[in-house]
Design a protein around this motif. Structure first.
Motif, PDB file in Angstrom:
ATOM      1  N   PHE B 257      19.641  -5.020  21.838  1.00 11.50           N
ATOM      2  CA  PHE B 257      18.307  -4.833  21.262  1.00 11.50           C
ATOM      3  C   PHE B 257      18.338  -5.020  19.757  1.00 11.50           C
ATOM      4  N   GLY B 258      17.199  -5.450  19.204  1.00 11.19           N
ATOM      5  CA  GLY B 258      17.080  -5.586  17.762  1.00 11.19           C
ATOM      6  C   GLY B 258      17.163  -4.247  17.064  1.00 11.19           C
ATOM      7  N   ARG B 259      16.623  -3.217  17.726  1.00 16.34           N
ATOM      8  CA  ARG B 259      16.723  -1.859  17.165  1.00 16.34           C
ATOM      9  C   ARG B 259      16.971  -0.910  18.340  1.00 16.34           C
ATOM     10  N   PRO B 260      17.505   0.260  18.059  1.00 14.09           N
ATOM     11  CA  PRO B 260      17.789   1.185  19.156  1.00 14.09           C
ATOM     12  C   PRO B 260      16.522   1.573  19.915  1.00 14.09           C
ATOM     13  N   VAL B 261      16.615   1.704  21.192  1.00 10.30           N
ATOM     14  CA  VAL B 261      15.496   2.068  22.052  1.00 10.30           C
ATOM     15  C   VAL B 261      15.761   3.456  22.613  1.00 10.30           C
ATOM     16  N   THR B 262      14.767   4.327  22.520  1.00  9.74           N
ATOM     17  CA  THR B 262      15.013   5.705  22.954  1.00  9.74           C
ATOM     18  C   THR B 262      14.118   6.150  24.103  1.00  9.74           C
ATOM     19  N   THR B 263      12.992   5.474  24.319  1.00 11.85           N
ATOM     20  CA  THR B 263      12.093   5.957  25.374  1.00 11.85           C
ATOM     21  C   THR B 263      12.310   5.178  26.667  1.00 11.85           C
ATOM     22  N   CYS B 264      11.985   5.846  27.757  1.00  6.85           N
ATOM     23  CA  CYS B 264      12.159   5.239  29.074  1.00  6.85           C
ATOM     24  C   CYS B 264      11.219   4.039  29.218  1.00  6.85           C
ATOM     25  N   ALA B 265      10.012   4.165  28.640  1.00  8.74           N
ATOM     26  CA  ALA B 265       9.032   3.084  28.761  1.00  8.74           C
ATOM     27  C   ALA B 265       9.536   1.803  28.098  1.00  8.74           C
ATOM     28  N   GLU B 266      10.091   1.968  26.897  1.00 10.18           N
ATOM     29  CA  GLU B 266      10.599   0.795  26.182  1.00 10.18           C
ATOM     30  C   GLU B 266      11.791   0.174  26.894  1.00 10.18           C
ATOM     31  N   LEU B 267      12.656   1.057  27.394  1.00 11.11           N
ATOM     32  CA  LEU B 267      13.829   0.570  28.113  1.00 11.11           C
ATOM     33  C   LEU B 267      13.381  -0.190  29.356  1.00 11.11           C
ATOM     34  N   GLY B 268      12.384   0.376  30.032  1.00 12.89           N
ATOM     35  CA  GLY B 268      11.837  -0.262  31.230  1.00 12.89           C
ATOM     36  C   GLY B 268      11.231  -1.618  30.904  1.00 12.89           C
ATOM     37  N   ALA B 269      10.537  -1.697  29.777  1.00 13.71           N
ATOM     38  CA  ALA B 269       9.920  -2.969  29.390  1.00 13.71           C
ATOM     39  C   ALA B 269      10.995  -4.029  29.169  1.00 13.71           C
ATOM     40  N   ALA B 270      12.089  -3.619  28.519  1.00 11.29           N
ATOM     41  CA  ALA B 270      13.181  -4.576  28.294  1.00 11.29           C
ATOM     42  C   ALA B 270      13.775  -5.034  29.621  1.00 11.29           C
ATOM     43  N   ILE B 271      14.021  -4.077  30.486  1.00 15.25           N
ATOM     44  CA  ILE B 271      14.624  -4.409  31.790  1.00 15.25           C
ATOM     45  C   ILE B 271      13.684  -5.320  32.579  1.00 15.25           C
ATOM     46  N   ALA B 272      12.384  -5.019  32.538  1.00 13.83           N
ATOM     47  CA  ALA B 272      11.415  -5.842  33.273  1.00 13.83           C
ATOM     48  C   ALA B 272      11.420  -7.270  32.731  1.00 13.83           C
ATOM     49  N   THR B 273      11.521  -7.395  31.410  1.00 13.58           N
ATOM     50  CA  THR B 273      11.567  -8.723  30.800  1.00 13.58           C
ATOM     51  C   THR B 273      12.795  -9.485  31.259  1.00 13.58           C
ATOM     52  N   TYR B 274      13.938  -8.810  31.230  1.00 16.68           N
ATOM     53  CA  TYR B 274      15.174  -9.477  31.649  1.00 16.68           C
ATOM     54  C   TYR B 274      15.100  -9.852  33.125  1.00 16.68           C
ATOM     55  N   THR B 275      14.482  -8.960  33.912  1.00 17.55           N
ATOM     56  CA  THR B 275      14.371  -9.245  35.344  1.00 17.55           C
ATOM     57  C   THR B 275      13.517 -10.491  35.576  1.00 17.55           C
TER      58      THR B 275
END
Lengths: 145, 437
Positions: B257-275
């Motif tokens: 990530f460009g910057r650290p991610v701390t919330t579940c929503a943001e982490l989920g968004a990243a995972i969804a994008t990669y998926t």
């Protein structure tokens, strides 16, 4: 040189903390709260028991031959494969293709597996067929009811 | 301009030997040295073979029914694939590698690139041997390590390492040409079947011949990706960690990530994008995935530090973005822990099979544009209101047509109810008891 680096890396063992903090201070300024350092306080059994997460496995005991070592039928054992098997270690050994829990006995350059069926009885030497060390047992979890 | 390279790079490729079969052997040690094969989702084809099974001439990807006689005759142990087990074992191997190597790229479920730059050759080789020994002791999984000045060459070096007794091979500059002469061009990492044919038609048949063509010519005739490959074969590193051509066995999309991610929503968004990205790649290659691994990591220097993965077997093989996202978001929710600053996450699609035919006309290439639009709207809604808010009715609930897996081993490391059993049996009475020392 290489060795020195190696050793320092061994020290970096990430703990897989599964606990959740009970409370966290939302304010960054001001005096540190006296609770600082204690507030990540939910007890995490993994952190307490597991030294090498990547090398640790849980197994279940079947049989009574290690009761003398505090290991009963149905208990859970935590096995750490990163630890060296030493004289007196309780280990998981591969005997005849199966996993067995025994105490390792190193004597006069020979390695033997021994059972401990009761606390006071003599130890019994298992069939001394060839065996391999699968891992070292670090803890037993025994339900008392 | 410079008389010597400003910085010489050293990469290592660590590859688990017969990974799925090796995982099974760790928990059934009686099978060590025995012929073992693992079948794909639905017990269709052979996806892993132990060394002994390879020795019997069982090929990779062979349909199970074709080897049934061989299996009976030689008492080959057959397993249905158990991705939950393989995913957990993979996570352990990757964790060990990232503990001991300066930088790691998880390339697939059983391969990782390590950056050894800054080390001397002898040190790299010694580190390779130590890593191999420690992964074997800690997890029971045997690995091979190829070391070279570029990732493409590390891949070649790994093949040599696999065949060697020591399991580690360092490919130094002076040995490159000799080794590449023995390698056919279609075996070079990142060269697809199509390009291999075209190259062969131009008289470029070995990796050495490819190394010696003019890079500019390759760029004009093919593309810049291919040009990079030529440079890589020459020992000039063009592919840093996290930049790799696709694997044939799995599709990985992972990013720091460009910057650290701390919330579940943001982490989920990243995972969804990669998926989504991984699903796109899947459809481009007309494949479907039978299983998926999701991993998240804080990086090893973070305090507190956390790295964990989850592997799910899908109800049926699919290349449908929404279905895959639904699964990956559910996995993310199970992986997420508050209080950590996540630096990296990734999705690995596994158990790839040829997509027989598009299950849904929406996925048909002809309707590409509109279905993409529809899917992104759908993804957005699901991301906002939770996975599964909107899904195709045709996905329905599984009912009887689920994956066939008749010979699946227990999930030894991820289910309390399926732990390995260790026997505590007394030795036979005939054994003479020892006096307690």
């Amino acid at each position: 040189m290489l060795n020195a680096v190696w050793v320092s890396w061994v020290g970096v063992s990430p703990s897989v903390a599964l606990g959740q903090p009970l409370l966290r201070s939302g304010v960054a300024a001001g005096f540190p709260s006296p609770a600082e350092g204690y507030q990540w306080g939910s007890l995490d059994l993994n952190q307490h028991l597991i030294q090498h997460p990547a090398a640790s496995f849980w197994v279940r005991v079947q049989g009574d031959s290690m009761v003398g070592a505090g290991i009963h039928d149905g208990d859970l054992l935590l096995v750490d494969r990163a630890l060296p098997a030493e004289h007196g270690s309780v280990i998981i050994a591969v005997v005849d293709g199966g996993l067995t829990v025994k105490r390792l006995w190193k004597r006069l350059g020979k390695m033997q597996l021994v059972s401990e069926p009761t606390t006071h009885s003599p130890w019994e030497v298992s069939s001394d067929a060839t065996f391999e060390v699968w891992g070292v047992v670090t803890h037993a979890i025994h339900a008392v009811r | 301009m410079y008389g010597f390279p400003l910085e010489s790079r050293i990469f290592a490729l660590c590859d688990c030997n017969s990974f799925y079969a090796s995982c099974e052997q760790v928990f059934a040690p009686g099978l060590s040295g025995q012929p073992v094969v693992v079948l794909s989702n639905n017990d269709g084809c052979v996806v892993a073979r132990s060394t002994a099974a390879k020795g019997l001439g069982i090929g990779m990807g062979v349909p199970y029914f074709q080897i049934r006689d061989l299996v009976q005759e030689h008492q080959v142990k057959v397993f249905s694939s158990n991705y939950e087990l393989y995913g957990d074992m993979s996570q352990r191997v990757m964790e060990i590698l990232s503990q001991f190597a300066p930088a790691v790229e998880t390339y697939s479920i059983d391969e990782a690139f390590l950056d050894f730059s800054g080390w001397r050759w002898e040190q790299s080789e010694a580190l390779g041997h130590q890593l191999r020994q420690i992964v074997k002791q800690w997890t029971g999984i045997p690995v091979s390590i190829g070391i070279a000045p570029t990732k493409t060459l590390a891949k070649v070096a790994n093949r040599v390492a696999k065949g060697s007794t020591g399991g580690v091979y360092a490919l130094k500059e002076e040995a490159i040409a000799q080794l590449l002469a023995t390698l056919s061009v279609d075996e070079v990492w990142g060269i697809g079947r199509h390009h291999a044919k075209s190259l062969q038609a131009q008289g470029v048949t070995t990796a050495l011949e490819l190394q010696q063509v003019q890079p500019q010519w390759v760029r004009q005739k093919y593309n810049v990706v291919m040009e990079r490959l030529v440079w890589e074969l020459r020992g000039v590193s063009c592919l840093p960690l996290e930049l790799s051509p696709g694997s044939r066995h799995s599709i990985t999309v992972s990013r720091s990530f460009g910057r650290p991610v701390t919330t579940c929503a943001e982490l989920g968004a990243a995972i969804a994008t990669y998926t989504s990205r991984a699903a796109e790649k899947l459809r481009q290659q007309q494949l479907s995935a039978g299983a998926m691994q999701v991993f998240v990591s804080t990086g090893r220097f973070a305090t507190p530090c956390y790295r964990q993965s989850q592997t799910v077997t899908l109800p049926s093989a699919t290349n449908h973005t929404a279905t895959l996202i639904q699964q990956s978001l559910a996995a993310t929710q199970r992986l997420y822990r508050p209080g950590y600053a996540f630096k990296k996450a990734g999705v690995i699609l596994l158990d790839l099979v040829a997509a027989a035919k598009p299950q849904l006309s929406l996925l048909h290439p002809e309707t590409g544009g509109r279905s993409e639009a529809l899917m992104s709207v759908m993804d957005a809604i699901n991301r906002r209101y939770g996975a599964g808010t909107l899904q195709y009715a045709v996905c329905g609930k599984p009912s009887g047509w689920q994956t066939k897996s008749e010979q699946r081993s227990p999930c030894y490391t991820t289910q309390w109810s399926q732990l390995p059993v260790v026997l505590a049996e007394s030795p036979p009475q005939s054994k003479r008891p020892y006096a307690q020392p």
